[in-house]
Design an enzyme around this catalytic site. Sequence first.
Site, PDB file in Angstrom:
ATOM      1  N   THR A  95       3.157   5.514  -2.402  1.00 47.06           N
ATOM      2  CA  THR A  95       4.170   6.419  -1.832  1.00 47.06           C
ATOM      3  C   THR A  95       5.446   5.624  -1.602  1.00 47.06           C
ATOM      4  OG1 THR A  95       2.404   7.607  -0.703  1.00 47.06           O
ATOM      5  CG2 THR A  95       4.658   8.079  -0.008  1.00 47.06           C
ATOM      6  N   LYS A 170       5.034  14.551  -2.430  1.00 47.11           N
ATOM      7  CA  LYS A 170       4.230  13.736  -1.503  1.00 47.11           C
ATOM      8  C   LYS A 170       4.911  13.656  -0.132  1.00 47.11           C
ATOM      9  CE  LYS A 170       1.390  10.715   0.151  1.00 47.11           C
ATOM     10  NZ  LYS A 170       0.107  11.159   0.680  1.00 47.11           N
ATOM     11  N   LYS A 238       6.541   4.549   7.444  1.00 41.75           N
ATOM     12  CA  LYS A 238       7.261   4.330   6.170  1.00 41.75           C
ATOM     13  C   LYS A 238       7.577   5.674   5.502  1.00 41.75           C
ATOM     14  CE  LYS A 238       4.402   3.238   2.742  1.00 41.75           C
ATOM     15  NZ  LYS A 238       4.245   4.206   1.689  1.00 41.75           N
TER      16      LYS A 238
HETATM   17  P1  NAP Z   1      -3.129  -0.975   2.091  1.00 38.03           P
HETATM   18  O1  NAP Z   1      -4.587  -0.923   2.343  1.00 38.03           O
HETATM   19  O2  NAP Z   1      -2.216  -1.511   3.141  1.00 38.03           O
HETATM   20  O3  NAP Z   1      -2.921  -1.818   0.729  1.00 38.03           O
HETATM   21  C1  NAP Z   1      -1.636  -2.191   0.320  1.00 38.03           C
HETATM   22  C2  NAP Z   1      -1.725  -2.943  -0.994  1.00 38.03           C
HETATM   23  O4  NAP Z   1      -0.386  -3.371  -1.371  1.00 38.03           O
HETATM   24  C3  NAP Z   1      -2.579  -4.219  -0.938  1.00 38.03           C
HETATM   25  O5  NAP Z   1      -3.221  -4.393  -2.176  1.00 38.03           O
HETATM   26  C4  NAP Z   1      -1.510  -5.302  -0.722  1.00 38.03           C
HETATM   27  O6  NAP Z   1      -1.911  -6.576  -1.158  1.00 38.03           O
HETATM   28  C5  NAP Z   1      -0.410  -4.787  -1.623  1.00 38.03           C
HETATM   29  N1  NAP Z   1       0.891  -5.367  -1.313  1.00 38.03           N
HETATM   30  C6  NAP Z   1       1.618  -5.202  -0.187  1.00 38.03           C
HETATM   31  N2  NAP Z   1       2.774  -5.899  -0.267  1.00 38.03           N
HETATM   32  C7  NAP Z   1       2.748  -6.513  -1.475  1.00 38.03           C
HETATM   33  C8  NAP Z   1       3.659  -7.372  -2.157  1.00 38.03           C
HETATM   34  N3  NAP Z   1       4.838  -7.723  -1.604  1.00 38.03           N
HETATM   35  N4  NAP Z   1       3.326  -7.812  -3.387  1.00 38.03           N
HETATM   36  C9  NAP Z   1       2.168  -7.442  -3.960  1.00 38.03           C
HETATM   37  N5  NAP Z   1       1.240  -6.648  -3.375  1.00 38.03           N
HETATM   38  C10 NAP Z   1       1.556  -6.184  -2.148  1.00 38.03           C
HETATM   39  O7  NAP Z   1      -2.537   0.448   1.715  1.00 38.03           O
HETATM   40  P2  NAP Z   1      -3.290   1.769   1.242  1.00 38.03           P
HETATM   41  O8  NAP Z   1      -3.719   2.516   2.436  1.00 38.03           O
HETATM   42  O9  NAP Z   1      -4.245   1.453   0.154  1.00 38.03           O
HETATM   43  O10 NAP Z   1      -2.044   2.584   0.636  1.00 38.03           O
HETATM   44  C11 NAP Z   1      -1.452   2.269  -0.613  1.00 38.03           C
HETATM   45  C12 NAP Z   1      -0.346   3.301  -0.906  1.00 38.03           C
HETATM   46  O11 NAP Z   1      -0.943   4.603  -0.925  1.00 38.03           O
HETATM   47  C13 NAP Z   1       0.740   3.358   0.161  1.00 38.03           C
HETATM   48  O12 NAP Z   1       1.968   3.648  -0.469  1.00 38.03           O
HETATM   49  C14 NAP Z   1       0.317   4.505   1.053  1.00 38.03           C
HETATM   50  O13 NAP Z   1       1.416   5.090   1.720  1.00 38.03           O
HETATM   51  C15 NAP Z   1      -0.300   5.430   0.033  1.00 38.03           C
HETATM   52  N6  NAP Z   1      -1.332   6.332   0.550  1.00 38.03           N
HETATM   53  C16 NAP Z   1      -2.274   5.903   1.436  1.00 38.03           C
HETATM   54  C17 NAP Z   1      -3.237   6.779   1.892  1.00 38.03           C
HETATM   55  C18 NAP Z   1      -4.291   6.366   2.896  1.00 38.03           C
HETATM   56  O14 NAP Z   1      -4.918   7.262   3.475  1.00 38.03           O
HETATM   57  N7  NAP Z   1      -4.545   5.084   3.133  1.00 38.03           N
HETATM   58  C19 NAP Z   1      -3.253   8.102   1.442  1.00 38.03           C
HETATM   59  C20 NAP Z   1      -2.322   8.504   0.490  1.00 38.03           C
HETATM   60  C21 NAP Z   1      -1.357   7.608   0.054  1.00 38.03           C
HETATM   61  P3  NAP Z   1      -2.574  -7.625  -0.101  1.00 38.03           P
HETATM   62  O15 NAP Z   1      -4.046  -7.286  -0.056  1.00 38.03           O
HETATM   63  O16 NAP Z   1      -2.259  -8.958  -0.694  1.00 38.03           O
HETATM   64  O17 NAP Z   1      -1.874  -7.409   1.227  1.00 38.03           O
END
Ligand code: NAP
Length: 284
Positions: A95, A170, A238
Site C-alpha cells: 500500500t 485501497k 501510513k
Molecule cells: P510488515 O510485516 O511490516 O513487512 C514489511 C516488509 O517490508 C518486510 O519484508 C520488511 O523487511 C520490508 N521492508 C521494510 N522497509 C524496507 C526497506 N527499506 N528495504 C527493503 N525491505 C523493506 O508489513 P505487512 O503487514 O506484511 O504489510 C506489507 C504491505 O501490505 C504494507 O504496505 C501494508 O500497508 C500492506 N497491507 C498489510 C495488511 C496487514 O493486515 N498486515 C493488509 C493489507 C495490506 P524486513 O523484514 O527486513 O524489515
Amino acid sequence: MKVGFMGLGIMGQAMSVNVARKGYPLTVYNRTPREVPDLARLGAAMAGTARGCAEASDVIILMLTGPEACDAVLFGPQGAGEAALRGKTVINMSTVSPAYTTGLAARLASLGCSFLDAPVSGSKKPAQDGSLVILAGGETDVVERCEPLLLTMGWKVVHCGPAGAGTMMKLAANQLLGIMMEGLAEAVAFGQRGGLDPETILDVILSGPMSCLFFQLKRDILVRGDATVQFPLKHMVKDLTFAREKADDAGESAPGLRAARDAFARALEAGHGDEDFAAVRKVL
Ligand code: NAP
C-alpha cells in the site's frame, strides 16, 4: 512464468507460500534474511539480494512497507537495477500513495517494464487462506496476463482502472476501515467510562445489525487483550496519511478520515505502532 517475491513480512510470507503452492517457480527476497520452512519445503529459492531475485524472475511482486522500501529494492544500491527490470513485469502489492504509484508506473514504462499496482483488501488470515481481494490498476492485457498468478493469493481480482486506480481503491477502503476501527474502539471506551463491561458491549454490537466479520475479528483483542497482530497500527497511520494527502490535494474536508488519522497517530506516538491497530483503544 518465473516469479520473484520481495518482502516476507506478515502478508508477504503467507502470500508467497500460496504462489509456491500453486507450482510457480519462485525466488524470494527479504531485506533481513529470514528462514521460512514452508517456502523451503515448496522448493522456493532464497535470493541474497533484490538484484538476484529480479534477475531470476519474469514477474516481480513487491509486498513491502511503503514507497521507500519499494524504491530501495527496485533502484537502491542493493536493488534490482534498471538492467534486471528491463522488459519484465512489476506488480506492486504494497500500500503506497497514488502519487508514488503513477511516478513508479512512468519510470518503469521508460524501461519497457509492464506494471500493475495491486494492493490487497484483507489481512493476515485471508493472506494465509489465499482469499484476499486484489485491487488492480493497469493496462487490461497486463491484468489479464497476471490474473492466474494473482488468483493464487486471492479469490477475486478487481480491475479498478489504469495504473494508480488500485491504490486509490485501497486507500478508500482503508479510510473506511480506519474509521470503523476508531469508531468501535471509541464506543468501547465510552461504554467502559459509563461502567459497562467491554464483553457486554461487544456482545451487544455483535448480536445486532452492526455485527460484521471485521468487528468479530477485533473482539478478542478489545475484550481479552489478545496480542495477535493482524494489521500493525503504524501501517494504518501510513495509509491514512496517504489518504489525507490525497484529500488535501482534492480540497476535501474528509472529517472522519482526519479524526481517525489523528487518533491512530497519537497511538503511534504513545509507542503502539507494532501492535494491532485495535490498540487505538489505548489512547481513547
Ligand atoms: P510488515 O510485516 O511490516 O513487512 C514489511 C516488509 O517490508 C518486510 O519484508 C520488511 O523487511 C520490508 N521492508 C521494510 N522497509 C524496507 C526497506 N527499506 N528495504 C527493503 N525491505 C523493506 O508489513 P505487512 O503487514 O506484511 O504489510 C506489507 C504491505 O501490505 C504494507 O504496505 C501494508 O500497508 C500492506 N497491507 C498489510 C495488511 C496487514 O493486515 N498486515 C493488509 C493489507 C495490506 P524486513 O523484514 O527486513 O524489515
